[in-house]
Design an enzyme around this catalytic site. Structure first.
Site, mmCIF file in Angstrom:
data_model
loop_
_atom_site.group_PDB
_atom_site.id
_atom_site.type_symbol
_atom_site.label_atom_id
_atom_site.label_comp_id
_atom_site.label_asym_id
_atom_site.label_seq_id
_atom_site.Cartn_x
_atom_site.Cartn_y
_atom_site.Cartn_z
ATOM 1 N N LYS A 1 0.873 -1.183 0.000
ATOM 2 C CA LYS A 1 0.000 0.000 0.000
ATOM 3 C C LYS A 1 0.902 1.221 0.000
ATOM 4 O O LYS A 1 1.487 1.583 1.018
ATOM 5 C CB LYS A 1 -0.931 0.004 1.206
ATOM 6 N N ASP B 1 2.190 4.944 -0.087
ATOM 7 C CA ASP B 1 1.706 6.162 0.545
ATOM 8 C C ASP B 1 1.934 7.337 -0.396
ATOM 9 O O ASP B 1 2.888 8.085 -0.249
ATOM 10 C CB ASP B 1 2.463 6.350 1.860
ATOM 11 N N TYR C 1 -1.729 -0.120 -10.336
ATOM 12 C CA TYR C 1 -2.245 -1.240 -9.562
ATOM 13 C C TYR C 1 -3.723 -1.571 -9.812
ATOM 14 O O TYR C 1 -4.287 -2.402 -9.118
ATOM 15 C CB TYR C 1 -2.016 -1.048 -8.063
ATOM 16 N N CYS D 1 -17.190 27.246 28.447
ATOM 17 C CA CYS D 1 -16.720 27.196 27.055
ATOM 18 C C CYS D 1 -15.621 28.238 26.855
ATOM 19 O O CYS D 1 -15.822 29.411 27.174
ATOM 20 C CB CYS D 1 -17.879 27.476 26.100
ATOM 21 N N CYS E 1 -17.236 31.118 24.398
ATOM 22 C CA CYS E 1 -18.336 32.021 24.762
ATOM 23 C C CYS E 1 -18.583 32.102 26.267
ATOM 24 O O CYS E 1 -19.407 32.893 26.712
ATOM 25 C CB CYS E 1 -19.618 31.598 24.051
ATOM 26 N N CYS F 1 -20.430 22.544 24.867
ATOM 27 C CA CYS F 1 -20.970 23.874 25.020
ATOM 28 C C CYS F 1 -22.308 23.817 24.299
ATOM 29 O O CYS F 1 -22.351 23.506 23.110
ATOM 30 C CB CYS F 1 -20.062 24.900 24.355
ATOM 31 N N CYS G 1 -22.820 29.986 20.002
ATOM 32 C CA CYS G 1 -21.394 30.060 20.369
ATOM 33 C C CYS G 1 -20.552 30.365 19.134
ATOM 34 O O CYS G 1 -20.631 29.669 18.128
ATOM 35 C CB CYS G 1 -20.962 28.742 20.993
HETATM 36 S S1 IVH Z 1 -6.455 -0.345 -4.935
HETATM 37 C C1 IVH Z 1 -11.124 0.570 -4.848
HETATM 38 N N1 IVH Z 1 -3.909 -0.796 -4.497
HETATM 39 O O1 IVH Z 1 -4.847 3.559 -1.078
HETATM 40 C C2 IVH Z 1 -9.765 0.650 -4.284
HETATM 41 N N2 IVH Z 1 -4.829 1.248 -3.704
HETATM 42 O O2 IVH Z 1 -6.831 3.797 1.017
HETATM 43 C C3 IVH Z 1 -8.732 0.855 -5.330
HETATM 44 N N3 IVH Z 1 -3.233 2.725 -2.596
HETATM 45 O O3 IVH Z 1 -7.101 5.495 -2.923
HETATM 46 C C4 IVH Z 1 -7.408 1.083 -4.746
HETATM 47 N N4 IVH Z 1 -1.472 1.411 -2.846
HETATM 48 O O4 IVH Z 1 -4.601 5.778 -3.430
HETATM 49 C C5 IVH Z 1 -4.937 0.049 -4.325
HETATM 50 N N5 IVH Z 1 -1.675 -1.323 -4.211
HETATM 51 C C6 IVH Z 1 -2.691 -0.472 -4.050
HETATM 52 C C7 IVH Z 1 -2.526 0.772 -3.396
HETATM 53 C C8 IVH Z 1 -3.642 1.612 -3.234
HETATM 54 C C9 IVH Z 1 -1.914 2.578 -2.372
HETATM 55 C C10 IVH Z 1 -4.030 3.884 -2.173
HETATM 56 C C11 IVH Z 1 -4.978 4.439 -3.218
HETATM 57 C C12 IVH Z 1 -6.336 4.389 -2.580
HETATM 58 C C13 IVH Z 1 -5.990 4.350 -1.132
HETATM 59 C C14 IVH Z 1 -7.118 3.750 -0.324
#
Ligand code: IVH
Length: 694
Positions: A130, A132, A239, A423, A426, A441, A446
């Site tokens: 995944k 970033d 991906y 608060c 306010c 509050c 407010c």
């Molecule tokens: S699949 C319907 N594969 O993670 C989902 N997403 O938290 C399609 N991302 O918006 C996404 N690596 O920007 C997919 N190997 C991967 C990914 C990935 C990063 C991101 C992507 C997505 C977000 C969701």
């Protein structure tokens, strides 16, 4: 040969138009191949000097014959002229997000839900890192990059084609017989190793530093001058498939990834197939090990059901696919000093304590503030100013103080934090009702609450009014320009006043007023969400929009009408009725309508005149082409009811193979029994099964 050429260059160096065309084609192909070997496959074949020479030759040819500049020419990677802004792109297929799990239990539960839905014992999966970064959707038509768009809010993104062209590892043209039209999706990222250098440069230029590589990827991609983007070392992995036209869709995700590689797209080399949760867990632990050696950030592993046919059967719940899940790595924890405790007043009046920290790096981001949750949490953990504390941050989640450090030593004068009884905005006495953890509050007028509401109203997922951020949301009410949400739409008459605001020049005012004007056309669901009614999230706002179609009808909705909506429970129904009972809120709605901020939801009701609408079904036995859950989803989507028990009120029993007691009961009660084929004709084409024997 055009006459001007003769004067510019010696005759020998200028090729005739035809020759130039074929030479340019050859150079394009050679350079694109060299780029691919270098950037995608990490196996360079040309040395820099050879590459430069080819590039210079191609540039010269294109200068002589501008018509040779094709969109897939590698010279186009240097950047197009600055653009005044990005065009909006409506995604053909929404770009949605992913659900998260944090442990094996959560992962198994996801897998089991998918299997139950499909009525399968097991099914192959693919695991990916995944990354970033930032999601992008790139469309190739006849193999050539046509458009690249950011994810935006999932429905609509920004056209960043000129910028994406400058990313070397993204092919401008696909090779090896790509489909006529294909949209590929992936993640753009900024390499970690280049991040420090970029910030150093920015500092020198007097520009603010980016907080992390992800933000610098986003910043780089959204440069209005693509020449600027071209200078940034952005990179990308594909991906997912957005859509495909004119060619067979691959049958599995794995096959798709191979195909993308074959077309010249970059796919992350760490990709694993798994047939069980045990295998997925092994892959995740491996990913955790390679994490340190990567030049980009990853925050987990994405697990996808491999079969694309099963993916489309599984579909979505809300904004998350059933066919994929993100397994998030544990949050990083760091120790620092809690310098001070402050209390913030939120949109709904909730008082949330937050910690001012000695800034520390957590998961690649510098953290100077973190949430302390609520009053009880502070009492329970006895957080005090000056304590050493543990701070954690997981992905996009707000950083939080999780506890005192075991190394915490207090001085003799350390005192417990006293939560304010009034608060901070306010001064109204705060209340904490029943077993609710929040202190509130309850002053409806407010100022702090109203400022937060304005900010929320204008935010991206709501009315999306750019330029109405934290600061302006404070200034407008403080100067008396905006006393109610509706006043936002009266600002156009106060252009002069707006110029008085701090840091607001002509351009900013113009942009703000434009953004306000544009927000009038936001759909009703957005407006409902934007109003900030407690418990109305974007999903329930959509249901309400579908049912009531406009503000006027919703304003007078009864509790019973609300309860009849699938997904709206009694708490939400009561909250809404209470909201519309308040006179100020009624006036707000009337004002909005009078000001023309009155979107009407005219999406056609798919099921209104479908014969299954209002009928009651029971599905039993094993179906051939779909699972029982899918059959039930389809019935509900058309306005029918799917129940589990056959009674005299059941209209149809859908009987699959090996139907048992429900079938017997249906026969006994004279309930009409239909088979799968009849069911499909009924659902798909509205063909009502004829009575038996007729
Ligand atoms: S699949 C319907 N594969 O993670 C989902 N997403 O938290 C399609 N991302 O918006 C996404 N690596 O920007 C997919 N190997 C991967 C990914 C990935 C990063 C991101 C992507 C997505 C977000 C969701």
């Amino acid at each position: 040969m055009p006459p001007e050429m003769n004067s510019a260059k010696s005759d020998q160096s200028v090729l005739a138009r035809d020759e130039a065309g074929s030479r340019a084609g050859q150079l394009r192909a050679e350079i694109n191949l060299a780029n691919r070997l270098y950037y995608v496959e990490n196996a360079p074949e040309l040395d820099d000097a050879e590459w430069d020479a080819k590039m210079r030759e191609l540039l010269a040819l294109e200068q002589t014959y501008p018509e040779l500049k094709t969109p897939d020419s590698p010279t186009q990677r240097v950047g197009a002229p600055p653009s005044p802004g990005f065009d909006e792109v409506v995604h053909r297929v929404p770009m949605l997000s992913l659900g998260n799990v944090f442990d094996e239990e959560g992962l198994s539960a996801w897998y089991q839900r998918a299997l139950d839905y499909l009525e399968l014992e097991s099914t192959p999966m693919v695991c990916e890192l995944k990354i970033d970064g930032l999601a992008l959707a790139i469309t190739y038509r006849d193999g050539v990059m046509e458009r690249a768009a950011t994810r935006g809010d999932g429905e609509r993104g920004e056209d960043v084609t000129a910028n994406v062209r400058t990313i070397r590892s993204v092919p401008l043209a696909l090779e090896n017989d790509p489909p006529p039209v294909i949209e590929l999706r992936g993640e753009v990222f900024f390499p970690n190793s280049k991040f420090a250098a970029l910030n150093a440069e920015r500092e020198k230029a007097g520009l603010p530093a980016y907080v992390n590589p992800r933000n610098s990827a986003s910043g780089s991609l959204r440069q209005l001058d693509s020449g600027e983007t071209a200078k940034r070392p952005l990179d990308m992995f594909f991906y997912a498939l957005g859509y495909i036209e004119g060619a067979r869709q691959p049958s599995t995700h794995w096959e798709l990834l191979q195909a993308v590689r074959n077309w010249g797209g970059r796919v992350n080399p760490w990709t694993r197939r798994a047939n069980s949760i045990e295998e997925v867990m092994a892959a995740i632990s491996d990913a955790g090990e390679v994490r340190e050696s990567l030049d980009y950030g990853i925050d987990g592993v994405v697990i996808k059901i491999d079969s694309l046919a099963l993916q489309s059967r599984l579909g979505y719940v809300g904004r998350d696919p059933r066919w994929a899940i993100a397994y998030k790595f544990p949050a990083e924890r760091v120790e620092t000093t809690l310098k001070a405790i402050h209390v913030n007043v939120g949109r709904t009046g909730a008082l949330t304590p937050w910690a001012e920290l000695d800034p520390v790096m957590v998961g690649g981001v510098k953290i100077g503030r973190a949430t302390l949750h609520n009053r009880d949490e502070i009492v329970r953990k006895d957080f005090r100013e000056g304590d050493r504390v543990i701070v954690q941050r997981a992905g996009d989640v707000i950083p939080q103080v999780v506890g005192l450090s075991p190394n915490n030593k207090r001085s003799a004068d350390s005192i417990s934090f006293v939560f304010p009884g009034r608060c901070p905005s306010c001064g109204t006495e705060t209340v904490q009702t029943g077993d609710e953890a929040v202190t509130r509050c309850v002053n409806g007028t407010c100022p702090a609450q109203f400022e937060r509401l304005l900010e929320h109203f204008a935010s991206r997922g709501a009315m999306d009014i750019e330029g109405l951020g934290e600061r302006v949301a404070q200034d407008l009410p403080r100067l008396g320009f905006v006393k109610s949400i509706a006043d936002i739409y009266r600002l156009a008459e106060r252009r002069g006043d707006l110029l008085e605001l701090e840091k607001m020049g002509e351009t900013r005012v113009k942009n703000l007023l434009n953004a306000i004007e544009n927000s009038r056309s936001q759909p009703l669901s957005r407006l409902l969400y934007a109003l900030g009614i407690s418990r109305i999230g974007s999903e329930s706002a959509e249901w309400l929009s579908r049912r009531f179609r406009g503000l006027a009808a919703l304003k007078v909705a009864t509790e019973d009408e609300l309860l009849a909506i699938d997904g709206i429970g009694s708490v939400v129904a009561t909250t809404l009725v209470d909201y519309f009972a308040v006179e100020q809120n009624q006036r707000l709605i009337d004002d909005l309508i009078a000001l023309g901020v009155n979107p009407i939801d005219d999406t056609p009701e798919p099921s209104a005149d479908h014969p299954a609408n209002g009928m009651t079904f029971v599905v039993t036995g094993r179906l051939e082409t779909m699972s029982r859950s899918e059959a039930q989803s389809r019935i509900k989507a058309l306005g029918g009811k799917a129940t589990g028990t056959v009674t005299g009120k059941t209209d149809y029993l859908v009987a699959g193979a090996e139907a048992g007691s429900k079938l017997e009961k249906a026969v006994r009660l004279n309930v009409r029994v239909i088979n799968e084929e009849e069911f499909i004709a009924f659902m798909d084409r509205g063909i009502v099964p004829s009575a038996p024997g007729s």
